[in-house]
Design a protein around this motif. Structure first.
Motif, PDB file in Angstrom:
ATOM      1  N   SER A 180       0.845  -1.196   0.000  1.00 25.85           N
ATOM      2  CA  SER A 180       0.000   0.000   0.000  1.00 25.85           C
ATOM      3  C   SER A 180       0.878   1.242   0.000  1.00 25.85           C
ATOM      4  O   SER A 180       2.083   1.168   0.181  1.00 25.85           O
ATOM      5  N   THR A 196     -11.624  -8.321   3.933  1.00 24.29           N
ATOM      6  CA  THR A 196     -11.579  -7.074   3.146  1.00 24.29           C
ATOM      7  C   THR A 196     -12.771  -7.000   2.203  1.00 24.29           C
ATOM      8  O   THR A 196     -13.392  -5.946   2.062  1.00 24.29           O
ATOM      9  N   ALA A 218      -5.760  -1.149  -8.415  1.00 24.33           N
ATOM     10  CA  ALA A 218      -4.944  -2.207  -7.835  1.00 24.33           C
ATOM     11  C   ALA A 218      -3.724  -2.399  -8.723  1.00 24.33           C
ATOM     12  O   ALA A 218      -3.822  -2.287  -9.947  1.00 24.33           O
ATOM     13  N   SER A 274      -5.968  -8.035  -3.953  1.00 25.05           N
ATOM     14  CA  SER A 274      -6.783  -6.832  -4.056  1.00 25.05           C
ATOM     15  C   SER A 274      -7.711  -6.906  -5.259  1.00 25.05           C
ATOM     16  O   SER A 274      -8.867  -6.500  -5.199  1.00 25.05           O
TER      17      SER A 274
END
Lengths: 171, 172
Positions: free
Chosen positions: B30, B97, B122, B129
């Motif tokens: 991230s 998530t 992503a 993700s």
């Protein structure tokens, strides 16, 4: 169109009459984020306050007379690596390859003008086939369709996103 | 698995926040940078988290284990907003998530009535993700080349979007 007749240069207040001729045409401003300009006063204000001070917003000139414009605006902070491209050409001169000539010049200018710029992008509405053809001829890559991406003339529009990378210049 | 809920972060959550935010694997994937001290994290809370229009803790039985945030646009971009998220490594692989994304998107369009488009990006090799977004009903729209600066390098991203008019996905 003989490419040597097309040039890009900063707008001057003396361009006001030529500018008004195409900026007052709804056909020209149809897909732009700014509205048609109808009075010489508004045209002067636009040139003075917006077109002339911007880092890169030259007039597209035919024999040194304004027939359109190009705008390249980088993002700020983290987004400085990419810049948004916009442009318009007077309807009187459509269909002669002028936008293609002008944008090829602007694209190579942009990477010199903005160090750290890596990606130029343009958003083109689905109905704007003319602009899609120009993007492709200039060498932009269509990356996808962004649905309900943004407002144009008061409506939320789907837009194709096109990009031209600094590394594309070498090809 | 316990109950997954979303709520705003509070300053008292700082230790739980640091546990996932300073997780090496989370930092790797991230844009969140490692916090060198609790003071730096508290600064981040004060400057970014608390004033944010929509920054939520992903909670497991009430304890923060990650974040999910939505940032609305303005001007001609006021019909869209950008979503981001991260989850502590030890909770990966359990659908948490995905659950958090579905929970947020189920109320987002009511909370932000002008918004018609939620977008998320992503990295091309961030398979986890990508799966989260697909399972949450987002549609892949294309690859944007060198779109984002990630750890100092411009990177390609996959653009995903969910529209207010897209078929809803169940939050189960």
């Amino acid at each position: 169109m003989d490419p040597s007749r097309i040039s890009l240069r900063r707008f001057q207040l003396s361009d006001v009459d030529d500018f008004l001729k195409w900026a007052s045409d709804d056909k020209v401003t149809r897909y732009l984020r700014w509205n048609t300009i109808t009075s010489p006063e508004d045209a002067l204000t636009y040139l003075e306050k917006i077109a002339i001070p911007q880092t890169y917003r030259p007039s597209i000139c035919l024999d040194d007379r304004s027939i359109g414009y190009v705008s390249i605006k980088p993002g700020s902070g983290d987004d400085k690596c990419r810049a948004h491209l916009g442009y318009a050409v007077s309807a009187e001169y459509w269909g002669q390859g002028i936008a293609t000539i002008a944008l090829k010049m602007a694209v190579s200018d942009a990477f010199k003008e903005f160090p750290g710029l890596v990606r130029l992008e343009a958003l083109v509405e689905v109905e704007n086939m003319g602009s899609q053809k120009v993007m492709e001829k200039v060498g932009f890559l269509r990356e996808g369709l962004l649905r309900k991406y943004g407002f144009c003339k008061g409506e939320i529009r789907d837009m194709f996103i096109y990009s031209f990378l600094e590394t594309d210049l070498i090809k | 698995m316990g109950e997954i809920t979303l709520r705003p972060y509070e300053v008292s959550d700082i230790d739980e926040f640091l546990e996932w935010a300073n997780d090496e694997e989370v930092n790797r994937l991230s844009r969140l940078e490692h916090f060198n001290s609790k003071e730096d994290a508290l600064c981040y809370f004060k400057e970014v988290v608390i004033p944010h229009p929509c920054y939520r803790a992903i909670c497991l039985d009430g304890r923060p284990i990650g974040f999910i945030a939505f940032e609305p646009g303005s001007g001609t971009a006021r019909c869209r907003g950008y979503m981001g998220y991260a989850l502590g490594t030890k909770y990966w692989g359990q659908g948490i998530t995905t659950k958090a994304v579905k929970t947020l998107t189920s109320t987002l369009f009511k909370e932000f009535p002008g918004i018609e488009r939620v977008e998320a990006t992503a990295g091309l090799d961030n398979k986890a993700s990508i799966r989260v977004l697909e399972k949450a009903g987002f549609q892949k729209e294309g690859i944007l080349r060198k779109w984002m600066v990630f750890k100092g390098i411009t990177t390609d991203v996959l653009m995903f979007a969910l529209l207010s008019t897209d078929p809803p996905v169940s939050t189960s």
